[in-house]
Design a protein around this motif. Sequence first.
Motif, mmCIF file in Angstrom:
data_model
loop_
_atom_site.group_PDB
_atom_site.id
_atom_site.type_symbol
_atom_site.label_atom_id
_atom_site.label_comp_id
_atom_site.label_asym_id
_atom_site.label_seq_id
_atom_site.Cartn_x
_atom_site.Cartn_y
_atom_site.Cartn_z
ATOM 1 N N UNK A 222 -2.221 0.232 -11.204
ATOM 2 C CA UNK A 222 -0.969 -0.521 -11.368
ATOM 3 C C UNK A 222 -0.487 -1.061 -10.035
ATOM 4 N N UNK A 223 -0.541 -0.201 -9.007
ATOM 5 C CA UNK A 223 -0.120 -0.622 -7.668
ATOM 6 C C UNK A 223 -0.982 -1.775 -7.180
ATOM 7 N N UNK A 224 -2.302 -1.621 -7.306
ATOM 8 C CA UNK A 224 -3.229 -2.650 -6.840
ATOM 9 C C UNK A 224 -3.022 -3.957 -7.592
ATOM 10 N N UNK A 225 -2.836 -3.852 -8.911
ATOM 11 C CA UNK A 225 -2.599 -5.045 -9.728
ATOM 12 C C UNK A 225 -1.335 -5.763 -9.278
ATOM 13 N N UNK B 297 -5.079 -5.482 -17.765
ATOM 14 C CA UNK B 297 -6.166 -6.466 -17.843
ATOM 15 C C UNK B 297 -5.685 -7.748 -18.524
ATOM 16 N N UNK B 298 -5.001 -7.612 -19.653
ATOM 17 C CA UNK B 298 -4.477 -8.786 -20.373
ATOM 18 C C UNK B 298 -3.477 -9.542 -19.513
ATOM 19 N N UNK B 299 -2.596 -8.802 -18.860
ATOM 20 C CA UNK B 299 -1.573 -9.407 -18.010
ATOM 21 C C UNK B 299 -2.202 -10.193 -16.864
ATOM 22 N N UNK C 179 -5.180 -11.556 -16.712
ATOM 23 C CA UNK C 179 -5.836 -12.769 -17.227
ATOM 24 C C UNK C 179 -4.806 -13.891 -17.359
ATOM 25 N N UNK C 180 -3.639 -13.551 -17.888
ATOM 26 C CA UNK C 180 -2.569 -14.541 -18.025
ATOM 27 C C UNK C 180 -2.099 -15.039 -16.658
ATOM 28 N N UNK C 181 -2.020 -14.128 -15.682
ATOM 29 C CA UNK C 181 -1.590 -14.522 -14.344
ATOM 30 C C UNK C 181 -2.584 -15.482 -13.683
ATOM 31 N N UNK C 182 -3.862 -15.202 -13.852
ATOM 32 C CA UNK C 182 -4.893 -16.100 -13.299
ATOM 33 C C UNK C 182 -4.743 -17.489 -13.910
ATOM 34 N N UNK C 183 -4.505 -17.527 -15.205
ATOM 35 C CA UNK C 183 -4.280 -18.812 -15.889
ATOM 36 C C UNK C 183 -3.103 -19.562 -15.255
ATOM 37 N N UNK C 184 -2.021 -18.834 -14.970
ATOM 38 C CA UNK C 184 -0.829 -19.465 -14.379
ATOM 39 C C UNK C 184 -1.130 -20.048 -13.001
ATOM 40 N N UNK D 28 7.460 -4.695 -20.128
ATOM 41 C CA UNK D 28 7.956 -4.422 -21.481
ATOM 42 C C UNK D 28 6.853 -3.885 -22.387
ATOM 43 N N UNK D 29 5.683 -4.515 -22.348
ATOM 44 C CA UNK D 29 4.573 -4.078 -23.200
ATOM 45 C C UNK D 29 4.168 -2.634 -22.909
#
Length: 398
Positions: A14-17, A143-145, A147-152, A171-172
């Motif tokens: 989590x920290x690294x992400x 992981x899902x989060x 992927x969305x960030x890379x898209x942004x 929230x999730x």
Amino acid sequence: MKISFLLMLERYVKVASGAVYVLFLARYLGPEDYGAYSAGLAVAGLLGVFALAGVDGLFQKKISISKEKSDIFFSFFLIKLVPVLVTTSFYFLYVLYSGEGVDLLIVCFLPFTISLVLSFSYQGLLYEEKYKEIIKISFSIIAISNIFRVFLFFFSEKIELYALAYSMEALLLTVVYSVVFIRQVGIVCTPNYTVLKSIFKDGFPLIISTLIIGSVSKVTLLKVEQSSSLEVVGQFALSMRVVEAALLLAVASSMIGLKALLSNYGTDKYFSQKRLYIRNMYALSFFSMLLTFIFFFFISSFIFGTGYVYSYKNCLLISFLVFFNFIAIYNGRLLVVEELYKFAFFRSLFSLVFFFIFVVYFNESFNLEEALLALLAFWFSSSFIFMSIFKKTRRMFF
């Protein structure tokens, strides 16, 4: 041992992400825009203060002495939800009444505010020893989060979407933690007034303490925004994000040791458990302090760019801030275990006096160094000065 390692790994993933996200965001937006982003997050966080995170520390304590875990869960949920709904409603009514208009950035940060209502669910899973579930949930959502960030980063320049990406991950995580805990213990959505009264009685000092603690850093950031440039706001905000990341180790490691303390409280074994707990506290706090100094003095400008250069003195202040925050988190857990709830309130009130002295003294020029000094005065007086006055609390770090 393997489970403890995996839980610590989960915290650090989590920290690294979060660190990688902040890295790209801070570089991509630059100090000024990142300062605006952080100011919006500070407002959402200030609203989130009313989620009364202080009572989270009571959750493991309450479910350890009660068979009605569903009542405990729902009671905690109500106690945390109502103040957030009331304060958030008043905030937006005030904004509309003043004619300023609703800031879309703050709206995008609202899921983060809501996530704080369910923040206690993680502690419930730890107590129930649902370690594999925690790890699966965390890794999947991160992981899902990401992927969305890379898209942004490839397709969007809107700050609001970056705020939404951050908020929705928070929230999730708490929602899914809560669902898994509810499936484990079952849930009956009826208020238990005896439980509510018990939580309020024990938790009131912790609630006030949390309101003070949660407000201090947010007020400091908004004070920096008022007195300095947005570039300085960005530098201060980045330092606080890194401090928060470092303190995840304190939060996770202290919670992992909490069940052993609760299980052995009142027995001869408790004192040996407490000694081990305090030794871990010092070992990990010195380690985190050293890493924080190395990061800010040698690495931050290289990673985030020349807009994030920190002086030697500021690097020292930030690293000591990590150290005393670490100690405060650990002995804060001990205050709950030993049912010294009022001490949590009085030490926050005591520390608030020192904080205001610094804020008033540096009122005319509240730059990065002054902001760090004010926060350090708060945490040093909270974790060390106040705790050393009384014999009961002195034993929590000596």
